[in-house]
Design a protein around this motif. Structure first.
Motif, PDB file in Angstrom:
ATOM      1  N   ASP A   9      45.128  44.229  28.240  1.00 39.57           N
ATOM      2  CA  ASP A   9      44.872  45.587  28.441  1.00 39.57           C
ATOM      3  C   ASP A   9      44.149  45.506  29.947  1.00 39.57           C
ATOM      4  N   ILE A  10      43.767  44.940  30.667  1.00 36.98           N
ATOM      5  CA  ILE A  10      43.122  45.021  31.894  1.00 36.98           C
ATOM      6  C   ILE A  10      44.469  44.770  32.901  1.00 36.98           C
ATOM      7  N   ALA A  11      45.456  43.848  32.500  1.00 35.14           N
ATOM      8  CA  ALA A  11      46.556  43.762  33.424  1.00 35.14           C
ATOM      9  C   ALA A  11      47.366  45.162  33.305  1.00 35.14           C
ATOM     10  N   GLU A  12      47.429  45.982  32.264  1.00 34.68           N
ATOM     11  CA  GLU A  12      48.162  47.161  32.199  1.00 34.68           C
ATOM     12  C   GLU A  12      47.532  48.056  32.937  1.00 34.68           C
ATOM     13  N   ARG A  13      46.399  48.049  33.021  1.00 33.46           N
ATOM     14  CA  ARG A  13      45.381  48.977  33.746  1.00 33.46           C
ATOM     15  C   ARG A  13      45.423  48.960  35.446  1.00 33.46           C
ATOM     16  N   VAL A  18      49.628  39.480  33.591  1.00 29.88           N
ATOM     17  CA  VAL A  18      48.590  38.817  32.740  1.00 29.88           C
ATOM     18  C   VAL A  18      47.801  37.534  33.507  1.00 29.88           C
ATOM     19  N   GLY A  19      48.933  36.614  33.928  1.00 29.80           N
ATOM     20  CA  GLY A  19      48.500  35.445  34.731  1.00 29.80           C
ATOM     21  C   GLY A  19      47.751  35.836  35.858  1.00 29.80           C
ATOM     22  N   THR A  20      47.844  37.102  36.775  1.00 32.61           N
ATOM     23  CA  THR A  20      47.009  37.342  37.783  1.00 32.61           C
ATOM     24  C   THR A  20      45.554  37.597  37.396  1.00 32.61           C
ATOM     25  N   LEU A  25      39.890  36.383  36.980  1.00 32.73           N
ATOM     26  CA  LEU A  25      38.674  36.094  35.972  1.00 32.73           C
ATOM     27  C   LEU A  25      37.958  34.756  35.954  1.00 32.73           C
ATOM     28  N   HIS A  26      39.045  33.815  36.247  1.00 32.12           N
ATOM     29  CA  HIS A  26      38.550  32.504  36.320  1.00 32.12           C
ATOM     30  C   HIS A  26      38.386  31.775  37.921  1.00 32.12           C
ATOM     31  N   ARG A  36      43.784  41.290  43.857  1.00 39.31           N
ATOM     32  CA  ARG A  36      42.611  40.918  43.344  1.00 39.31           C
ATOM     33  C   ARG A  36      41.896  42.419  43.364  1.00 39.31           C
ATOM     34  N   GLU A  37      41.993  43.288  44.217  1.00 38.16           N
ATOM     35  CA  GLU A  37      41.429  44.417  44.298  1.00 38.16           C
ATOM     36  C   GLU A  37      41.633  45.274  43.103  1.00 38.16           C
ATOM     37  N   LYS A  38      43.020  45.241  42.691  1.00 42.98           N
ATOM     38  CA  LYS A  38      43.361  46.109  41.607  1.00 42.98           C
ATOM     39  C   LYS A  38      42.822  45.614  40.334  1.00 42.98           C
TER      40      LYS A  38
END
Length: 354
Positions: A9-13, A18-20, A25-26, A36-38
């Motif tokens: 969900d975060i990747a789509e937003r 997803v890897g980014t 997050l880690h 990163r800003e996105k």
């Protein structure tokens, strides 16, 4: 219940892979500033709260915390500290927390230095320290700061050492409180005995010293006419030595009917009073160890002030866990409650409030 936010969900937003998102997050490298800003913007908009428990479990790292405390007898305040620390170790066992306990001789700075060296060489993730003198404790804490090892102070607060956190009573307020409670039953007395445990004539505990300052401050302001008679018992004295010194004191001071000590050893006087059948004298002290509780029930101790040593041990370890494993912000100063125990309520006292 709030809907679970998935990495997808975060990747789509954010419009990234997803890897980014996972790398952001880690806090892993190889992420462009724009990406990163996105991701950070998406996290903020979605009010994302990471599951730190799940992340810590998944990381599967082990953590060693050291607890440095004075050598002590059984049935003492420090034993409760140990039990609380070990209980937290057990509670957090899924996170591979290991608590190592080391002991130093309270009035021996070389002993403190020796244990400090052992702890530093072990390179633990966190340390809990019961301070010795300010100077020798600073030698340890400066090394801990240099090695970026968080530490907690227990029992005595020394803010100049910049600890991660502190647990203990406000010792001045505690001593002030003890005087106020004692004088509710001793206001008509001519003199009061202050029993101290000393080495070479000196109180070796900063906390006990500060309690005495608070006690004397209250007495000076409210009962200046009451004489405070000091009886120093040697810290490592024998039972026979204590009996002889107490016999001599009470023979020389027949007007003493109330005593107080700022230590957990009120039972030294309490046992003496019971064995000599002195029902005209009582003592007030600290800590709900079983020997004190027995004297309280039998009437030779009038009051005990509890400071939840078990909780202190538990919370010190748990605070290191929260800060180091879960990476949460923790409270710097944590004063423990000042609770008054009497014969009538001692059996309802709960040493654990976890």
């Amino acid at each position: 219940m709030a809907e679970k936010i998935r990495i997808k969900d975060i990747a789509e937003r954010a419009g990234v892979s997803v890897g980014t998102v996972d790398r952001v997050l880690h806090e892993r490298p190889n992420v462009s500033k724009t990406a990163r800003e996105k991701v950070e913007k998406a996290l903020k908009e979605m009010n994302y709260q990471p599951n730190m428990y799940a992340s810590a479990l998944a990381y599967n790292k082990s953590y060693t915390f050291y607890l440095l405390i004075p050598k002590h007898e059984s049935e003492a305040y420090w034993e409760e500290i140990e039990e609380g620390a070990k209980k937290c170790e057990e509670t957090r066992r899924d996170f591979h927390i290991d608590v190592e306990i080391r002991f130093y001789e309270r009035s021996n700075e070389d002993s403190f230095r020796e244990m400090s060296k052992e702890i530093l060489e072990a390179q633990p993730e966190g340390v809990i320290v019961v301070p010795s003198s300010l100077a020798v404790t600073r030698e340890l804490t400066e090394q801990l700061h240099h090695k970026s090892i968080p530490f907690i102070l227990l029992d005595s607060y020394m803010p100049d050492l910049r600890p991660l956190s502190f647990f203990g009573q406000d010792s001045f307020c505690s001593g002030f409180f003890s005087a106020k409670m004692l004088m509710m039953i001793a206001s008509g007395e001519k003199e009061i005995m202050l029993m101290r445990q000393t080495k070479d004539g000196k109180v070796v505990s900063k906390q006990q010293d500060n309690r005495e300052v608070g006690f004397r401050h209250y007495m000076h302001d409210h009962f200046p006419q009451v004489e405070i008679k000091v009886l120093d018992l040697p810290l490592n004295g024998t039972r026979n030595e204590y009996v002889k010194m107490l016999e001599r004191y009470f023979a020389e001071h027949p007007d003493t009917h109330h005593c107080i000590t700022m230590t957990s050893k009120a039972h030294i006087v309490g046992d003496f009073l019971l064995k000599t059948n002195r029902r005209d004298v009582q003592i007030m002290g600290y800590d709900m160890v079983e020997k004190n509780a027995h004297c309280l029930r039998e009437g030779s101790i009038s009051f005990l002030i509890a400071q939840h040593a078990y909780m202190q041990g538990y919370y010190c370890v748990d605070t290191l866990f929260q800060a180091i494993v879960l990476k949460k912000k923790v409270t710097t100063v944590n004063y423990m409650p000042i609770e008054l125990l009497m014969k009538e309520n001692v059996d309802f006292y709960r040493r654990t409030q976890i």
